[in-house]
Design an enzyme around this catalytic site. Structure first.
Site, short mmCIF file in Angstrom:
data_model
loop_
_atom_site.label_atom_id
_atom_site.label_comp_id
_atom_site.label_asym_id
_atom_site.label_seq_id
_atom_site.Cartn_x
_atom_site.Cartn_y
_atom_site.Cartn_z
N ASP A 19 0.74 -1.22 0.01
CA ASP A 19 0.02 0.07 0.01
C ASP A 19 0.93 1.19 -0.07
O ASP A 19 1.67 1.57 0.98
CB ASP A 19 -0.85 -0.04 1.09
CG ASP A 19 -1.62 1.00 1.62
OD1 ASP A 19 -1.58 1.92 0.76
OD2 ASP A 19 -1.86 1.22 2.94
N ASN A 21 -0.20 4.61 -0.49
CA ASN A 21 -0.85 5.79 0.27
C ASN A 21 -1.36 5.70 1.56
O ASN A 21 -2.10 6.71 1.79
CB ASN A 21 -1.70 6.43 -0.98
CG ASN A 21 -2.68 5.31 -1.38
OD1 ASN A 21 -2.82 4.27 -0.89
ND2 ASN A 21 -3.74 5.83 -2.18
N ASP A 23 -3.90 3.98 2.63
CA ASP A 23 -5.26 3.92 2.91
C ASP A 23 -5.77 2.48 3.30
O ASP A 23 -6.85 2.25 3.36
CB ASP A 23 -5.99 4.33 1.49
CG ASP A 23 -5.62 3.34 0.42
OD1 ASP A 23 -4.81 2.47 0.24
OD2 ASP A 23 -6.47 3.56 -0.67
N ASP A 27 -1.72 -1.31 -3.86
CA ASP A 27 -2.09 -0.40 -5.06
C ASP A 27 -0.81 -0.61 -6.13
O ASP A 27 0.24 -1.14 -5.71
CB ASP A 27 -2.34 1.08 -4.61
CG ASP A 27 -1.38 1.56 -3.91
OD1 ASP A 27 0.03 1.49 -3.87
OD2 ASP A 27 -1.63 2.26 -2.78
N ASP A 96 -5.16 -11.28 -14.47
CA ASP A 96 -6.26 -12.26 -14.31
C ASP A 96 -7.57 -11.89 -15.34
O ASP A 96 -7.74 -10.74 -15.60
CB ASP A 96 -6.85 -12.06 -12.86
CG ASP A 96 -6.98 -13.46 -12.19
OD1 ASP A 96 -7.52 -14.27 -12.63
OD2 ASP A 96 -6.41 -13.57 -11.22
N ASP A 192 -9.45 -17.24 -15.24
CA ASP A 192 -10.23 -17.92 -14.07
C ASP A 192 -11.29 -18.86 -14.58
O ASP A 192 -11.81 -18.61 -15.56
CB ASP A 192 -10.70 -16.67 -13.58
CG ASP A 192 -11.47 -16.89 -12.11
OD1 ASP A 192 -10.65 -17.27 -11.30
OD2 ASP A 192 -12.70 -16.69 -11.90
N GLU A 248 -7.14 -21.68 -14.84
CA GLU A 248 -7.22 -22.01 -13.70
C GLU A 248 -8.78 -23.31 -14.04
O GLU A 248 -9.65 -22.71 -14.58
CB GLU A 248 -7.80 -21.25 -12.76
CG GLU A 248 -8.30 -22.03 -11.44
CD GLU A 248 -9.02 -20.93 -10.46
OE1 GLU A 248 -9.26 -21.27 -9.18
OE2 GLU A 248 -9.89 -20.57 -11.03
N HIS A 309 -4.57 -17.37 -3.25
CA HIS A 309 -5.40 -16.37 -2.56
C HIS A 309 -6.48 -17.63 -2.18
O HIS A 309 -7.62 -17.11 -1.66
CB HIS A 309 -5.81 -15.32 -3.33
CG HIS A 309 -6.39 -15.87 -4.58
ND1 HIS A 309 -5.86 -16.15 -5.85
CD2 HIS A 309 -7.65 -15.83 -5.00
CE1 HIS A 309 -6.53 -16.40 -6.72
NE2 HIS A 309 -7.61 -16.31 -6.45
N ASP A 310 -6.55 -18.69 -2.64
CA ASP A 310 -7.64 -19.64 -2.39
C ASP A 310 -7.70 -20.67 -1.44
O ASP A 310 -8.28 -21.64 -1.09
CB ASP A 310 -8.06 -20.24 -3.70
CG ASP A 310 -8.85 -19.28 -4.72
OD1 ASP A 310 -9.32 -18.33 -3.86
OD2 ASP A 310 -8.80 -19.63 -5.79
C1 NOJ Z 1 -11.23 -18.52 -8.74
C2 NOJ Z 1 -10.58 -17.53 -7.96
O1 NOJ Z 1 -9.25 -18.28 -7.94
C3 NOJ Z 1 -11.34 -17.37 -6.79
O2 NOJ Z 1 -10.82 -16.70 -5.90
C4 NOJ Z 1 -12.77 -16.82 -7.17
O3 NOJ Z 1 -13.74 -16.94 -6.27
C5 NOJ Z 1 -13.36 -17.75 -8.18
N1 NOJ Z 1 -12.62 -18.18 -9.07
C6 NOJ Z 1 -14.35 -16.93 -8.82
O4 NOJ Z 1 -14.23 -16.04 -9.91
#
Ligand code: NOJ
Length: 510
Positions: A19, A21, A23, A27, A96, A192, A248, A309-310
């Site tokens: 980050d 700035n 907030d 970014d 993405d 995605d 993915e 991130h999943d």
């Molecule tokens: C896969 C992404 O990695 C995930 O974070 C997202 O929730 C789903 N696709 C829906 O877009």
């Protein structure tokens, strides 16, 4: 050789990386400020999670405008500067591309839902009656729209509406999106849930397994999906054959995942061999490694990652906060055959962030689970416990950079690792080693396991990963020079003695 075959990628979760700035939200200027850091680490490619305008029901995976940048992440000047700085540092950038669904606030959907006769009505999927399909975030995949008294399909949240890929205009509209970002100078796309595209609309009910869980038979991997992916690929590669595509695929089945990559198809697909491991299991990990070796041969490559991130951070999930196990896993990730993806913070041994109340949870999947549990009359505490089991916030917290004072984050700060500097050095050394000695084209000459020692040879590089107690191994290589190690290893012509939880990487002397 394609540039991506030799590249280690770094996934940046947009709101949480850096980050600039104050907030509380990451970014583009923040990322630009870390280019030198990523270069020092040895990264060759960045994957940016969605940064487009979005109501952020699913943190950007619900796009409301494909042609802009969300102002919370910066403006065009910031974006352009980031691309330039990355390229100056020889770091490529992939973005993405979420084209299975749009936000319900996208103008396409606003038009589509406005009337039965709207020209964009069939850009989405409408039915008079829902079938039994379930959303991947829980509940029905159909929501009634009061205005036109019809149900629309959403494989994720009701605010992420699935596009109708049987409609030729949808495809053309997405091609324009692709062209737009190629013109902005990006180097490829991460697609995605690309096997979810609705390419046939048979709408047959899905069956259930013995435990009553729905099997997604008729809503994903539908007829026509390969053709759709081929046409996307063809469009991208016609613009520039060096652009990289990684898809993915929402499946754990390697045969299925693999079938979406190859000539005319995607360059690689995300396989979850390591990513789906729920706990450290050396036998299982070795099995996965062998499976990858068998499935991906010659110029086909698996992807390698322990985190994203999943899924929860692998510092907690697999290493159970044990530094030496973490080092072994990092070595496995960065010395095996495939295309590695480091998730931001992995290089610092970042740990899970755990929300303590419903108010603190940001992930829609966890919020939905919380409410489901409450509906089953669970206490707040019990519901929280269940929600946190599927809570993707755990790996999405902001990094507290050591050279910066920060007191505010949109989500919370990731658990700092007391050994972060040492871990960073370890990753840096591994990346340098990979760059110097390893070429992804090499196949495994040896891939084996004895007790809890996994060992393999790629090209001239020999990797010994001892997850267990002190052990001995016959020396099959003769003269070996050490390249990197974090423990005591005695190498003689007959045998190698390796201490517990030790990584040793060497090179066959010629
Ligand atoms: C896969 C992404 O990695 C995930 O974070 C997202 O929730 C789903 N696709 C829906 O877009």
């Amino acid at each position: 050789m394609n540039w991506w075959e030799e590249t280690v990628f770094y996934e940046i979760y947009m709101p949480s990386f850096n980050d600039s700035n104050q907030d509380g939200i990451g970014d583009f200027r923040g990322i630009t400020g870390k280019i030198d850091y990523l270069k020092e680490l040895g990264i060759g490619g960045i994957w940016l999670t969605p940064y487009y305008p979005s109501p952020k029901v699913d943190n950007g995976y619900d796009i409301s405008d494909y042609f802009s940048i969300d102002p919370i992440y910066g403006n065009w000047e910031d974006f352009n500067l980031f691309i330039k700085k990355a390229h100056d540092a020889n770091i490529r950038v992939i973005v993405d591309l979420v084209v299975n669904h749009t936000s319900d606030e996208h103008t396409w959907f606003i038009e589509s839902r406005s009337s039965h006769n709207n020209p964009k009505r069939d850009w989405y999927i409408w039915r008079k009656q829902p079938n039994n399909w379930e959303s991947f975030f829980g509940g029905s995949a159909w929501t009634l729209d009061e205005n036109t008294k019809a149900y629309y399909y959403h494989s994720f949240s009701e605010k992420q509406v699935d596009l109708n890929w049987t409609h030729s205009e949808v495809k053309q509209a997405i091609f324009e999106v692709i062209d737009f970002w190629i013109d902005k100078g990006i180097d490829g796309f991460r697609l995605d849930v690309i096997n979810n595209l609705s390419t046939s609309c048979s709408f047959k009910d899905n069956p259930y397994d013995e435990e009553g869980k729905q099997i997604h038979l008729n809503d994903v991997n539908q007829p026509g999906i390969l053709e759709a992916i081929k046409s996307i690929e063809e469009h991208v590669k016609k613009r520039n054959s060096s652009l990289f595509t990684v898809g993915e695929i929402s499946s754990d089945r390697l045969d299925l995942i693999e079938q979406y990559a190859g000539p005319d198809l995607l360059d690689v697909t995300f396989n979850f061999n390591f990513g789906s491991l729920e706990k450290l299991d050396i036998d299982e990990m070795f099995l996965q490694l062998k499976q990858m070796k068998e499935t991906y041969q010659e110029n086909r490559y698996p992807t390698l990652f322990f985190g994203s991130h999943d899924m929860p951070r692998f510092w907690n999930r697999l290493a159970s906060k044990d530094l030496r196990v973490y080092q072994l896993l990092a070595a496995l990730l960065l010395t095996s055959r495939g295309v590695p993806f480091i998730y931001y913070g992995d290089e610092l041994g970042t740990g899970d962030f755990v929300p303590h109340s419903l108010e603190e949870i940001k992930d829609i999947q966890a919020i939905n689970r919380y409410h489901d549990e409450k509906n089953k009359n669970k206490t707040d505490q019990a519901a929280l416990l269940e929600a946190n089991k599927v809570n993707r916030d755990r790996s999405r917290a902001s990094i507290q950079w050591w050279d910066k004072k920060q007191d505010h984050s949109w989500i919370g700060f990731a658990k700092k690792n007391p050994d972060e500097k040492q871990i960073f050095q370890w990753f840096k050394q591994l990346l340098a080693l990979r760059k110097k000695y390893y070429r992804a084209i090499y196949d495994y000459q040896i891939l084996n396991k004895e007790n809890d020692l996994i060992y393999y040879q790629l090209g001239k590089v020999v990797v010994l990963l001892n997850f267990g107690k002190k052990t001995k191994l016959d020396n099959k290589w003769g003269n070996l020079d050490m390249l990197l190690s974090n423990g005591k290893v005695q190498v003689s012509n007959e045998q190698i003695i390796i201490t517990d939880k030790t990584t040793w990487i060497g090179k066959v002397r010629v």
